[in-house]
Write an enzyme that holds these catalytic residues in place. Structure first.
Site, PDB file in Angstrom:
ATOM      1  N   HIS A   1      82.584   6.240  79.094  1.00 42.04           N
ATOM      2  CA  HIS A   1      83.614   5.463  78.390  1.00 42.04           C
ATOM      3  C   HIS A   1      84.821   6.319  77.972  1.00 42.04           C
ATOM      4  O   HIS A   1      85.965   5.970  78.223  1.00 42.04           O
ATOM      5  CB  HIS A   1      83.045   4.794  77.143  1.00 42.04           C
TER       6      HIS A   1
ATOM      7  N   ARG B   1      58.043  -6.737  84.734  1.00 41.13           N
ATOM      8  CA  ARG B   1      56.606  -6.509  84.779  1.00 41.13           C
ATOM      9  C   ARG B   1      55.805  -7.588  84.040  1.00 41.13           C
ATOM     10  O   ARG B   1      54.661  -7.870  84.364  1.00 41.13           O
ATOM     11  CB  ARG B   1      56.357  -5.156  84.120  1.00 41.13           C
TER      12      ARG B   1
HETATM   13  C1  BG6 Z   1      76.804   1.839  75.510  1.00 39.61           C
HETATM   14  C2  BG6 Z   1      76.015   2.965  74.885  1.00 39.61           C
HETATM   15  O1  BG6 Z   1      77.304   2.220  76.762  1.00 39.61           O
HETATM   16  O2  BG6 Z   1      77.892   1.488  74.661  1.00 39.61           O
HETATM   17  C3  BG6 Z   1      75.560   2.605  73.504  1.00 39.61           C
HETATM   18  O3  BG6 Z   1      74.893   3.265  75.699  1.00 39.61           O
HETATM   19  C4  BG6 Z   1      76.707   2.108  72.652  1.00 39.61           C
HETATM   20  O4  BG6 Z   1      74.911   3.703  72.866  1.00 39.61           O
HETATM   21  C5  BG6 Z   1      77.492   1.029  73.394  1.00 39.61           C
HETATM   22  O5  BG6 Z   1      76.185   1.601  71.438  1.00 39.61           O
HETATM   23  C6  BG6 Z   1      78.718   0.607  72.623  1.00 39.61           C
HETATM   24  O6  BG6 Z   1      79.378  -0.435  73.273  1.00 39.61           O
HETATM   25  P1  BG6 Z   1      80.457  -1.319  72.524  1.00 39.61           P
HETATM   26  O7  BG6 Z   1      80.999  -2.203  73.570  1.00 39.61           O
HETATM   27  O8  BG6 Z   1      79.731  -2.026  71.415  1.00 39.61           O
HETATM   28  O9  BG6 Z   1      81.459  -0.347  71.969  1.00 39.61           O
END
Ligand code: BG6
Length: 492
Positions: free
Chosen positions: A245, A46
């Site tokens: 995850h 935007r």
């Molecule tokens: C993201 C989440 O998918 O993963 C976040 O939305 C989180 O809240 C992040 O902080 C963590 O990723 P990584 O790779 O740093 O463990």
């Protein structure tokens, strides 16, 4: 493998994810020689920016976050293919301008009609963007060229909304050109889980309920929600990371050997695990929620969740979640999987701990095995990536036999000189190559919501999550949850 000619359009390019992960990953791909010389990047947002302004924005993100050293020549070539299109998602003219830009790059830079669209935007914006892509003709590829769409999580907020989003997206894109990102699948250590399990003879025979007591999957973060209240408040820890995850990590830990590592074969095995998940009948006793309160992170004093900018004062959003799941298969009968995640915990660590039963007989004096815990194989996803084995060993010296826990470590950093690429690097490259194995399928996404929905529904009847002090290991509810099963959380 090197990607063929193509361009990448990022919607929501001025956001946090793009600045911290996507743009640096693109530069790293270029600097490792994995992008074609014609590669082009188009930011859509935007803000009233010129191309030059956007290029400076990308450069700053690259300089701050890329893992490979900044090289003027690499940057110069990349920068020549960077464009900015200003507009809002409901502005049809902006999409016409986008279409013109894409065609200009096809012609002048040689991207040959191959385009990937990255939706780094909230799920509520997917339908509008998809429809605009369809209306402007951008979603449809010419003969011999491809169009792909990359969808960032969360994919919906429950099963019903996920199905609805899927319906909308699939009206515009063929299912085979939709790539749903779960960046944990792009992590080297997560892929190593497959190597560990299936390239070796010694783990698989004991990877079952005959030997395994339980599995603990931990994703702990020391950071709070930062400036992400707008996204996080109302979503919470379980929807943010357990639905994707942690359930993916669980599926990879529990699945049977796939016939091959093709997308279909992997998805088939992961889906079987997710379909076999059984929720505890008593959710009160076997789940836990928490919300961080003020405390200390190392030597820094930090505020509580309710003090974060943009968070509703009466918010019941959980920043910590723990759940027990069972997998109803022969391999895992009676082996609980405990999943936990939280923000502002003691430290940043993600690990999968497979904890074994005690040896059936210990031919030692009781006092000699006082300090012997259960054997464990711990896959350290991050940081300090590697694998640890915990087992008992004789304490040297002394006239009696005394056994105590020790660890044996494999560390990526010490065993390999190659640097692991960042998860987003691998995943963006896979989209350009059209390689789908590291992307969850619709079925997996839906099965994961199906697991989470009843838990969320139950939690919505409860009040405020239990507070836990920042810098600690979460609410006491979570400890009680494991103590009820006669177990305790590992201290990573
Ligand atoms: C993201 C989440 O998918 O993963 C976040 O939305 C989180 O809240 C992040 O902080 C963590 O990723 P990584 O790779 O740093 O463990």
């Amino acid at each position: 493998r090197i990607a063929g000619p193509c361009s990448l359009v990022i919607f929501g390019v001025t956001g946090d994810l793009s600045r911290k992960k996507l743009l640096p990953a693109i530069y790293d791909l270029a600097s490792r020689g994995l992008l074609p010389p014609s590669f082009s990047l188009i930011g859509f947002a935007r803000r009233d920016w010129t191309n030059e302004h956007f290029i400076a924005f990308v450069k700053e993100a690259v300089e701050q976050r890329s893992r490979t050293p900044f090289k003027e020549a690499t940057w110069e070539n990349l920068a020549k293919g960077i464009r900015f299109v200003q507009g809002t998602f409901d502005d049809a003219e902006a999409f016409t301008r986008l279409s013109d830009t894409v065609q200009e790059l096809d012609r002048d830079r040689g991207t040959r009609g191959n385009h990937a669209f990255y939706m780094s935007v909230p799920p509520s914006a997917f339908p509008t963007v998809s429809k605009q892509l369809a209306a402007s003709g951008l979603a449809k590829s010419s003969e011999g060229a491809w169009r792909r769409v990359i969808i960032e999580k969360p994919f919906g907020h429950d099963l019903q909304s996920a199905k609805e989003l899927d319906r909308v997206v699939s009206e515009v894109f063929d299912p085979s050109s939709v790539f749903r990102i779960d960046h944990y699948l792009g992590k080297e250590t997560v892929q190593n889980l497959l190597a560990l399990r299936f390239a070796n003879a010694m783990y698989e025979p004991i990877w079952n309920s005959n030997y395994v007591d339980h599995v603990q999957i931990t994703m702990a973060e020391d950071i709070g929600i930062g400036g992400r209240a707008g996204y996080y408040d109302g979503i919470g820890a379980a929807r943010d990371v357990i639905q994707n995850h942690l359930l993916q990590l669980m599926a990879l830990t529990a699945m049977e050997e796939p016939v091959s590592f093709s997308a279909e074969d992997l998805a088939a095995e992961k889906s079987k695990v997710l379909s076999a998940v059984r929720l505890p009948s008593n959710l009160q006793d076997h789940t836990a929620r928490g919300q961080y309160s003020a405390g200390w992170q190392g030597s820094t004093r930090v505020g509580g969740y309710l003090e974060e900018k943009g968070v509703d004062q009466s918010s019941t959003t959980e920043t910590y979640a723990a759940i027990r799941l069972d997998v109803d298969t022969r391999r895992w009968a009676g082996v609980p999987f405990y999943l936990r995640t939280g923000k502002r915990l003691g430290k940043r660590v993600t690990e999968i701990a497979v904890v074994f039963k005690r040896a059936p007989h210990l031919p030692f004096e009781n006092t000699a095995v006082r300090e012997l815990g259960k054997n464990a194989i711990v896959i350290r996803v991050q940081p300090d990536e590697g694998v640890t084995m915990r087992f008992g060993s004789k304490v040297p010296g002394g006239s009696s036999m005394e056994v105590r826990d020790v660890s044996m470590d494999f560390s990526y950093g010490r065993s390999f000189t190659e640097n692991s690429p960042e998860a987003y690097e691998r995943l963006i490259l896979d989209v350009m190559l059209g390689d789908p194995p590291l992307f969850p399928t619709t079925k997996e996404v839906n099965l994961s919501w199906k697991i989470l929905d009843p838990i969320e529904e139950f939690w919505s009847t409860l009040g405020q999550p239990q507070p836990y002090r920042s810098g600690t290991w979460g609410p006491t509810e979570a400890d009680e949850m494991l103590a009820r099963d006669g177990r305790h959380w590992r201290m990573p």
